[in-house]
Design a protein around this motif. Sequence first.
Motif, PDB file in Angstrom:
ATOM      1  N   ALA B 103       0.841  -1.204   0.000  1.00 20.58           N
ATOM      2  CA  ALA B 103       0.000   0.000   0.000  1.00 20.58           C
ATOM      3  C   ALA B 103       0.875   1.254   0.000  1.00 20.58           C
ATOM      4  O   ALA B 103       0.622   2.211  -0.743  1.00 20.58           O
ATOM      5  N   ALA B 104       1.926   1.241   0.818  1.00 17.92           N
ATOM      6  CA  ALA B 104       2.826   2.395   0.873  1.00 17.92           C
ATOM      7  C   ALA B 104       3.470   2.634  -0.493  1.00 17.92           C
ATOM      8  O   ALA B 104       3.689   3.782  -0.901  1.00 17.92           O
ATOM      9  N   ALA B 105       3.759   1.552  -1.219  1.00 20.06           N
ATOM     10  CA  ALA B 105       4.367   1.703  -2.546  1.00 20.06           C
ATOM     11  C   ALA B 105       3.444   2.501  -3.465  1.00 20.06           C
ATOM     12  O   ALA B 105       3.894   3.406  -4.184  1.00 20.06           O
ATOM     13  N   SER B 106       2.136   2.194  -3.426  1.00 26.08           N
ATOM     14  CA  SER B 106       1.183   2.971  -4.241  1.00 26.08           C
ATOM     15  C   SER B 106       1.127   4.420  -3.771  1.00 26.08           C
ATOM     16  O   SER B 106       0.947   5.338  -4.574  1.00 26.08           O
ATOM     17  N   MET B 107       1.258   4.609  -2.461  1.00 24.80           N
ATOM     18  CA  MET B 107       1.189   5.974  -1.913  1.00 24.80           C
ATOM     19  C   MET B 107       2.420   6.780  -2.339  1.00 24.80           C
ATOM     20  O   MET B 107       2.332   7.966  -2.656  1.00 24.80           O
ATOM     21  N   ILE B 108       3.584   6.134  -2.343  1.00 24.94           N
ATOM     22  CA  ILE B 108       4.817   6.797  -2.765  1.00 24.94           C
ATOM     23  C   ILE B 108       4.691   7.227  -4.232  1.00 24.94           C
ATOM     24  O   ILE B 108       5.068   8.346  -4.606  1.00 24.94           O
ATOM     25  N   SER B 170      -7.971   6.509  -0.744  1.00 27.76           N
ATOM     26  CA  SER B 170      -8.545   5.464  -1.590  1.00 27.76           C
ATOM     27  C   SER B 170      -7.564   4.304  -1.759  1.00 27.76           C
ATOM     28  O   SER B 170      -7.972   3.143  -1.855  1.00 27.76           O
ATOM     29  N   VAL B 171      -6.261   4.598  -1.757  1.00 28.02           N
ATOM     30  CA  VAL B 171      -5.261   3.514  -1.799  1.00 28.02           C
ATOM     31  C   VAL B 171      -5.385   2.651  -0.541  1.00 28.02           C
ATOM     32  O   VAL B 171      -5.366   1.416  -0.604  1.00 28.02           O
ATOM     33  N   ALA B 172      -5.529   3.304   0.615  1.00 27.17           N
ATOM     34  CA  ALA B 172      -5.637   2.559   1.875  1.00 27.17           C
ATOM     35  C   ALA B 172      -6.860   1.660   1.854  1.00 27.17           C
ATOM     36  O   ALA B 172      -6.794   0.485   2.238  1.00 27.17           O
ATOM     37  N   GLU B 173      -7.973   2.204   1.355  1.00 27.94           N
ATOM     38  CA  GLU B 173      -9.208   1.422   1.344  1.00 27.94           C
ATOM     39  C   GLU B 173      -9.067   0.204   0.437  1.00 27.94           C
ATOM     40  O   GLU B 173      -9.396  -0.922   0.838  1.00 27.94           O
TER      41      GLU B 173
END
Lengths: 273, 273
Positions: B103-108, B170-173
């Motif tokens: 998830a963090a990768a998508s956030m980065i 939305s990434v977290a969800e």
Amino acid sequence: CSGAFAGAFTEEEVLDKRDRAGERFGDALDAIAYRGEQQCGDHPVAAYFELHIEQGPILEAEDYVIGSVTGVQGMRWYEATVTGRDAHAGSTPMTMRADTLLAAASMIAAVSRVAQDHAPLGLGTVGLIENRPNSHNVVPGETFFTIDLRHPDDAVLAEMEKSLLTTLDSVAESGKVTLSIRQIWDAPAVPFDRRCIDIVTDSAREAGYTPREIVSGPGHDAAYLARITPTAMIFVPCRDGLSHNEAESITQAEAEAGANVLLGAILRADRVF
Amino acid sequence: CSGAFAGAFTEEEVLDKRDRAGERFGDALDAIAYRGEQQCGDHPVAAYFELHIEQGPILEAEDYVIGSVTGVQGMRWYEATVTGRDAHAGSTPMTMRADTLLAAASMIAAVSRVAQDHAPLGLGTVGLIENRPNSHNVVPGETFFTIDLRHPDDAVLAEMEKSLLTTLDSVAESGKVTLSIRQIWDAPAVPFDRRCIDIVTDSAREAGYTPREIVSGPGHDAAYLARITPTAMIFVPCRDGLSHNEAESITQAEAEAGANVLLGAILRADRVF
């Protein structure tokens, strides 16, 4: 040690292993008088059945009591180092960066995608990451991470590897970073004996359970024994998939079910092998 | 201290600051007899010009000798913690994971994208990441990282923040993880005085240079002085954008160019202010 029994290691290798305190395994066996007379590997084996908790969440989540294990999946481990250029986060335009954490982020997403592209049995995990210089306001210039790929079919696992490496190379190129990747472990898949799998399945049905065919994630003694004798395993659920953890827990009813299916399997196998 | 001079801090706050060895700034000033008689902030100022190395790569990359600085960009810092569930990498199907590093990768990636969506001046950086338990074969269950967002226009910076936070939620969800994020620093943008910027530009042209308008990434004394007097800055290139580093380097010709443009600017300003 099942590995020595099955010839994966020599007896000497195993006896010479030392724990972190430096104690030698052979000496420890002698000290407790557990070093027997029989030559390792000599004991005759007609077939091998092993009962174990799943060490995973599938049986519990899908409400099965018995897993009929079809084999141990193959696993390949890799170490990846992405090298770019440290830069000031406040004065380096986005277009002039060689941000290794940003590139690693795309690579982490690619590891998950390649597993999902080989659903439901493909697994891909980045568990460990180290980032340098790892400071709030510095664009990262070096990022290290591990990759764990698994699939029960070695041919599919090789496809997953090939597809992943191609993607990672293209991520590195578009991210203006260099990628150095090496495989550090390759444990081939171990398919169990179809006759033994069917024996477990039949024994479960006879005992009143609907078994679920399942692949083992972790390795087991059975993975070594399968080299020298027809082998299968029985899984029972464990709470929350936890294992090697103080919270590891199964119910008495699950233990009883597993023991009954194992008994049934041995009795059936005795008529076959 | 320009911050005290401009009223951003009180004189007492500054004199009471201590270094890591515990020495008080006011005492150190006394010890070298640098504590003057004049009241801090009393000295009359008609305008303020500051000459500095860019501390970034733009002038060098684009082959300019003089930067006419239009202001100091705004900056917001955040700390994000993603919480999921540790799981065995070998026995947890992809669909049953709450993988915080994934998830963090998508956030980065989202942090970089929001900056690129506000090109060329938007900046977005994840410089620091900590992953737990950070083990080869464990699906990560907690990942912490920092975010650094910058833009010279506070309104655009606010838009960037809003857009980013929506994306991260939305990434977290979709990643079945929870995100906790907090802003830990907000340094508003400091636009310089247009008259002073034009004076620098004119002075550069008169000295034979084609100046490039540029925004400062790092803060400077000028960012405080701009609160109380018309202000601008002159940048000269530095090799490889390096600063606060032993390899920091500029040529004699660049130093001379900067000094000449500063002299010209002061002479021009003397006729305006």
